[in-house]
Scaffold this motif. Structure first.
Motif, short mmCIF file in Angstrom:
data_model
loop_
_atom_site.label_atom_id
_atom_site.label_comp_id
_atom_site.label_asym_id
_atom_site.label_seq_id
_atom_site.Cartn_x
_atom_site.Cartn_y
_atom_site.Cartn_z
N ARG A 195 42.08 -24.37 3.38
CA ARG A 195 41.40 -23.51 2.37
C ARG A 195 41.70 -24.14 1.16
O ARG A 195 40.58 -23.94 0.20
CB ARG A 195 41.92 -22.27 2.74
CG ARG A 195 41.10 -21.13 1.74
CD ARG A 195 41.54 -19.70 2.00
NE ARG A 195 40.41 -18.83 1.56
CZ ARG A 195 40.34 -18.43 0.21
NH1 ARG A 195 41.34 -18.79 -0.48
NH2 ARG A 195 39.57 -17.62 -0.25
N GLU A 196 42.74 -24.54 0.86
CA GLU A 196 43.32 -25.05 -0.59
C GLU A 196 42.08 -26.11 -0.94
O GLU A 196 41.69 -26.13 -2.01
CB GLU A 196 44.62 -25.52 -0.65
CG GLU A 196 45.53 -24.36 -0.53
CD GLU A 196 45.56 -23.63 1.04
OE1 GLU A 196 46.21 -22.59 0.88
OE2 GLU A 196 45.65 -24.54 1.77
N LEU A 197 41.90 -27.03 -0.05
CA LEU A 197 40.99 -28.27 -0.38
C LEU A 197 39.75 -27.81 -0.48
O LEU A 197 38.87 -28.18 -1.39
CB LEU A 197 41.09 -29.33 0.76
CG LEU A 197 42.41 -30.16 0.60
CD1 LEU A 197 42.72 -31.02 1.76
CD2 LEU A 197 42.62 -30.82 -0.41
N TRP A 198 39.16 -26.65 0.41
CA TRP A 198 38.10 -26.20 0.02
C TRP A 198 37.77 -25.44 -1.35
O TRP A 198 36.71 -25.54 -1.91
CB TRP A 198 37.62 -25.30 1.34
CG TRP A 198 36.26 -24.27 0.93
CD1 TRP A 198 35.02 -25.05 1.09
CD2 TRP A 198 36.15 -22.81 0.86
NE1 TRP A 198 34.04 -23.94 0.86
CE2 TRP A 198 34.98 -22.55 0.51
CE3 TRP A 198 37.24 -21.98 0.51
CZ2 TRP A 198 34.45 -21.34 0.21
CZ3 TRP A 198 36.70 -20.70 0.03
CH2 TRP A 198 35.30 -20.53 0.06
N GLY B 289 35.22 -25.32 -6.98
CA GLY B 289 35.53 -25.51 -8.60
C GLY B 289 34.87 -26.80 -8.87
O GLY B 289 34.81 -27.10 -10.11
N ALA B 290 34.29 -27.62 -7.83
CA ALA B 290 33.77 -28.81 -8.51
C ALA B 290 32.58 -28.85 -9.25
O ALA B 290 31.72 -27.85 -9.36
CB ALA B 290 33.62 -29.64 -7.14
N GLN B 291 32.52 -29.84 -10.23
CA GLN B 291 31.33 -30.01 -11.18
C GLN B 291 29.96 -29.84 -10.40
O GLN B 291 29.03 -29.27 -11.00
CB GLN B 291 31.37 -31.06 -12.14
CG GLN B 291 30.31 -31.40 -13.12
CD GLN B 291 30.05 -30.00 -13.91
OE1 GLN B 291 30.91 -29.29 -14.44
NE2 GLN B 291 28.64 -29.57 -14.06
N HIS B 292 29.94 -30.67 -9.37
CA HIS B 292 28.49 -30.58 -8.83
C HIS B 292 28.20 -29.18 -8.26
O HIS B 292 26.97 -29.12 -8.08
CB HIS B 292 28.46 -31.83 -7.55
CG HIS B 292 29.33 -31.62 -6.68
ND1 HIS B 292 30.70 -32.29 -6.83
CD2 HIS B 292 29.39 -31.18 -5.27
CE1 HIS B 292 31.33 -31.92 -5.67
NE2 HIS B 292 31.02 -31.43 -4.84
N LEU B 293 29.25 -28.51 -7.83
CA LEU B 293 28.50 -27.16 -7.50
C LEU B 293 28.18 -26.14 -8.39
O LEU B 293 27.22 -25.66 -8.50
CB LEU B 293 29.74 -26.22 -6.88
CG LEU B 293 29.68 -26.47 -5.11
CD1 LEU B 293 30.79 -25.73 -4.64
CD2 LEU B 293 28.63 -26.17 -4.63
N ALA B 294 28.74 -26.42 -9.82
CA ALA B 294 28.36 -25.72 -10.92
C ALA B 294 26.77 -26.29 -11.44
O ALA B 294 26.15 -25.30 -11.70
CB ALA B 294 29.38 -26.05 -12.29
N ALA B 295 26.74 -27.50 -11.17
CA ALA B 295 25.43 -27.98 -11.39
C ALA B 295 24.40 -27.50 -10.62
O ALA B 295 23.25 -27.14 -10.89
CB ALA B 295 25.55 -29.64 -11.51
N TYR B 296 24.82 -27.21 -9.34
CA TYR B 296 23.80 -26.77 -8.36
C TYR B 296 23.41 -25.22 -8.71
O TYR B 296 22.06 -24.97 -8.82
CB TYR B 296 24.34 -26.67 -7.02
CG TYR B 296 23.75 -25.82 -5.96
CD1 TYR B 296 22.45 -25.92 -5.20
CD2 TYR B 296 24.34 -24.53 -5.61
CE1 TYR B 296 21.70 -25.16 -4.44
CE2 TYR B 296 23.60 -23.47 -5.02
CZ TYR B 296 22.55 -23.88 -4.22
OH TYR B 296 21.95 -23.03 -3.52
N LEU B 297 24.54 -24.62 -9.10
CA LEU B 297 24.40 -23.08 -9.65
C LEU B 297 23.28 -23.08 -10.54
O LEU B 297 22.58 -22.06 -10.83
CB LEU B 297 25.47 -22.45 -9.56
CG LEU B 297 26.50 -22.12 -8.46
CD1 LEU B 297 28.02 -21.65 -8.85
CD2 LEU B 297 25.53 -21.12 -7.52
#
Length: 96
Positions: free
Chosen positions: A61-64, A69-77
């Motif tokens: 869960r920690e690695l997930w 919090g990764a930048q590519h997920l922020a960019a997707y959002l």
């Protein structure tokens, strides 16, 4: 640390299916290269093309959480703001 399975359901607005699909596809290779990612598989519903599912397995869960919090997920959002009608995420554990 127990392995974590994630099932994420993303439902795009009908007029934004192509945008959401393109942005989701961008996440695949970069996420698969992340520490702890076992698999990260995107699916599209055969009867409802607006419905996408990510089936993911992570070493912990920690690695997930690091992935979340990764930048590519922020960019997707940011790129899909207002284009997603519904999003649900389930954290699951393999029991058999």
């Amino acid at each position: 640390m127990a392995k974590l399975t994630i099932v994420a359901n993303i439902k795009a607005n009908p007029d934004k299916i192509d945008l959401v699909k393109a942005e989701l596809i961008k996440l695949i290779d970069i996420t698969r290269a992340e520490e702890g990612c076992i698999n990260y598989d995107l699916h599209q519903d055969n009867d409802n093309p607006a419905h996408f599912v990510f089936y993911e397995n992570w070493e912990s869960r920690e690695l997930w959480q690091s992935h979340m919090g990764a930048q590519h997920l922020a960019a997707y959002l940011e790129a899909t703001e207002g284009a997603v009608a519904e999003f649900t995420l389930n954290e699951m554990t393999v029991i058999g």
